[in-house]
Scaffold this active site. Structure first.
Site, PDB file in Angstrom:
ATOM      1  CB  THR A   1      -9.041  -0.744  -7.697  1.00 46.14           C
ATOM      2  OG1 THR A   1      -9.127   0.479  -6.998  1.00 46.14           O
ATOM      3  CG2 THR A   1      -8.060  -1.659  -7.048  1.00 46.14           C
TER       4      THR A   1
ATOM      5  N   GLY B   1     -13.487  -1.347  -7.061  1.00 46.29           N
ATOM      6  CA  GLY B   1     -14.818  -0.809  -6.757  1.00 46.29           C
ATOM      7  C   GLY B   1     -14.865   0.064  -5.525  1.00 46.29           C
ATOM      8  N   GLY B   2     -13.703   0.541  -5.055  1.00 45.99           N
ATOM      9  CA  GLY B   2     -13.696   1.430  -3.884  1.00 45.99           C
ATOM     10  C   GLY B   2     -14.405   0.774  -2.724  1.00 45.99           C
TER      11      GLY B   2
ATOM     12  NE  ARG C   1      -4.030   1.911   1.010  1.00 51.04           N
ATOM     13  CZ  ARG C   1      -5.035   2.236   0.192  1.00 51.04           C
ATOM     14  NH1 ARG C   1      -5.040   1.855  -1.063  1.00 51.04           N
ATOM     15  NH2 ARG C   1      -6.042   2.943   0.650  1.00 51.04           N
TER      16      ARG C   1
ATOM     17  CG  ASN D   1      -8.132   6.332  -4.529  1.00 51.10           C
ATOM     18  OD1 ASN D   1      -8.989   5.472  -4.350  1.00 51.10           O
ATOM     19  ND2 ASN D   1      -8.205   7.520  -3.973  1.00 51.10           N
TER      20      ASN D   1
ATOM     21  CB  THR E   1      -5.850   0.747  -6.562  1.00 45.80           C
ATOM     22  OG1 THR E   1      -6.750   1.743  -7.026  1.00 45.80           O
ATOM     23  CG2 THR E   1      -5.306   1.160  -5.215  1.00 45.80           C
TER      24      THR E   1
END
Ligand code: DON
Length: 560
Positions: A369, A461-462, A96, A389, A387
């Protein structure tokens, strides 16, 4: 004999129930990659055909997506990976992005304490320290079996040769063009009008990949690339320094593991909320006979919605980077706590989110993503979600290096109570701090049944990622869908706030929506909404693999 005849229908029923749905997706004998682009799936699969394992294929697929799917595939972003080796050993990797050293809690607020519009979403100020290259190199060093040059050469060739624009990509590039120009000026590569069938070449990206191939992580986080990247971001008004890049490290994390009825689910732990939130949802549903309610029936939608409502309320309040905040996981995942959370649930009427907590926010749909699922010939499995974002991240394109930069800083809570671009409102646990990782919803997941590999699942898909993954698993396990049908099936989503169930446009009848409205649910079934774009693999009872490549995108399964 008479007894036998009497019992025959019952025996048949049991037998039918136990038969898994026949496959409807691509079936292969040994190995498979399912990803957002055929080029990436093919490169990953070919690496395994050449004798590489799933981890080698992960490195190849992730890097190939950076070339073939710049919408979300990336060198300038980050992700999470969960693996299960053929011997049952499991693990998770957190690559991340993180906040730069100069970051602080109020960095996106003006002097009056209001969130500055766009500052955490558009352009250089939105960029978090990228983690993807550290992630793939870490995977390669720990588990890879082929030399990095064997893995990256086909990716570099793809970048040089170029990638053909699909119809869906043409639409995306057109949609985003104005924003590219606004952030990068009108001489940017993406200011051109690309049409389906055109080829886009990425020579600068090929050169950056070449450096990574020769020098490993230092080819990106130190030296020429790092210097160019930090200079470029700062020139554009951003905060990332060479020191930030040099200090970046991917981290191995214990996945979240839980049982749901007779399957075992292995998913990503914080700083992703995916595993914890899905664990809560499944455990709240477990006491119910879900399969009897029927797929996407009012009852199964209600149960799923009420579990999600409660789980997302906890997500937003308690979860953040575990290196910075204490998360009371023991309590949040305990049976007693989850039973108590569902104590006020009734099929008669909706619980109001205002009774679970308070606030009112807007949800923004997107699927920017990307997820890929891999199984190799030995049975090693990889589930990875990566991703930038937003679509093309911050839209800031490092021309000389050939890639887009993320806008992941928006996944922090800029100000408690103020929603981010996914309508998620955060709390102190997800406030900004130097070198902290922003909370994610990415949910790369692996499912076991009877101690064997059963499914590999994930999606973009957040905030809808968690519900889309959970529904796909339920579609196979509770409703006996094939992998491909489970992925294609219409989905819905609820995230506590806003207090609304969002439905995909196709696949839900007016009668069903009316029934739910009458029970007090607020419904949104607007146009063009997609909830996730799932790429998954199911292991069939004969050991073959079935791919589920989401029809919502250009997603493709490739294998042998
Ligand atoms: O980590 C997260 O939860 C988000 N940055 C994921 C973004 C995403 O899935 C965008 N596509 N819808």
């Amino acid at each position: 004999m008479r007894k036998l005849i009497l019992f025959l229908p019952f025996l048949l029923f049991i037998h039918c129930k136990k038969q898994p749905a026949p496959p409807t997706g691509l079936v292969t004998e040994k190995a498979m990659v399912v990803s957002a682009r055929v080029e990436a799936s093919r490169i990953g699969s070919e690496i395994m055909e050449k004798g590489g394992n799933a981890f080698d294929a992960m490195v190849a697929t992730e890097m190939a997506l950076a070339v073939a799917y710049p919408f979300a595939g990336n060198l300038g972003g980050g992700g999470f990976m969960v693996y299960r080796k053929q011997n049952g050993e499991i693990g998770g990797l957190d690559y991340r992005e993180k906040a730069p050293l100069s970051a602080h809690k109020d960095m996106y607020l003006d002097s009056l304490g209001n969130v500055v519009p766009d500052m955490s979403t558009v352009g250089a100020t939105a960029v978090g320290v990228p983690g993807t290259v550290a992630g793939v190199i870490e995977v390669h060093e720990k588990f890879g079996s082929l030399p990095l040059s064997d893995i990256l050469t086909p990716v570099i060739e793809l970048a040089k040769r170029g990638v053909i624009v699909t119809e869906k990509q043409e639409k995306r590039l057109e949609n985003y063009k104005e924003r590219f120009v606004k952030v990068n000026g009108d001489s940017t590569k993406f200011a051109s009008n690309f049409k389906a069938g055109d080829t886009i070449k990425y020579p600068e990206l090929a050169a950056t990949l070449q450096k990574i191939m020769e020098q490993g992580r230092d080819g990106f986080y130190k030296g020429e690339v790092a210097q160019k990247l930090a200079d470029f971001i700062q020139e554009k008004g951003g905060f990332i320094t060479e020191e930030d890049l040099e200090r970046y490290e991917a981290k191995w994390r214990q996945p979240v593991v839980f049982n749901y009825k007779d399957i075992k689910i292995i998913s990503m732990s914080p700083p992703s909320s995916g595993g914890v939130t899905m664990n809560q949802i499944f455990k709240m549903m477990e006491p119910y006979k879900v399969s009897r309610y029927g797929h996407n029936s009012a009852k199964s939608i209600q149960l799923f919605t009420e579990a999600s409502r409660r789980a997302y309320a906890d997500r937003n309040y308690f979860l953040g980077d575990p290196d910075f905040v204490d998360i009371p996981l023991d309590v949040l995942l305990s049976d007693a706590y989850l039973t108590e959370r569902m104590a006020d649930f009734s099929f008669d009427k909706a619980t109001l989110s205002s009774a679970v907590s308070h606030g009112e926010v807007e949800i923004v749909e997107s699927s920017e993503t990307t997820h890929y699922s891999i199984v190799d010939a030995s049975g090693n499995a990889i589930s990875a979600t990566t991703t930038l974002n937003g679509g093309y991240g911050s839209k800031l394109y490092a021309t000389e290096l050939g890639f887009f930069l993320n806008n992941e800083m928006d996944d922090f809570s800029s100000k408690p109570g103020v929603p981010n671009m996914f309508g998620l409102i955060g709390a102190e646990a997800n406030s900004i701090a130097a070198e902290k990782r922003m909370l994610s919803s990415m949910t790369p997941t692996i499912v076991e049944k009877d101690g064997e590999l059963y499914m590999v699942v994930g999606t973009p898909g957040g905030s809808t990622i968690i519900t889309a993954v959970a529904q796909t698993i339920l579609n196979v396990y509770e409703f006996n869908f094939s992998m491909q049908d489970a992925v294609n099936a219409p989905r819905f989503h609820h995230q506590w706030l806003p207090d609304v169930i969002t439905f995909e446009e196709e696949g839900f009848t007016e009668d069903l929506l009316t029934e739910l409205k009458e029970k007090g649910y607020r419904i949104y079934a607007g146009r063009n909404r997609i909830i996730g774009k799932v790429d998954a693999v199911r292991v069939l009872s004969d050991g073959k693999l079935e791919g589920g490549a989401d029809k919502r995108g250009d997603d493709t399964a490739v294998g042998f």
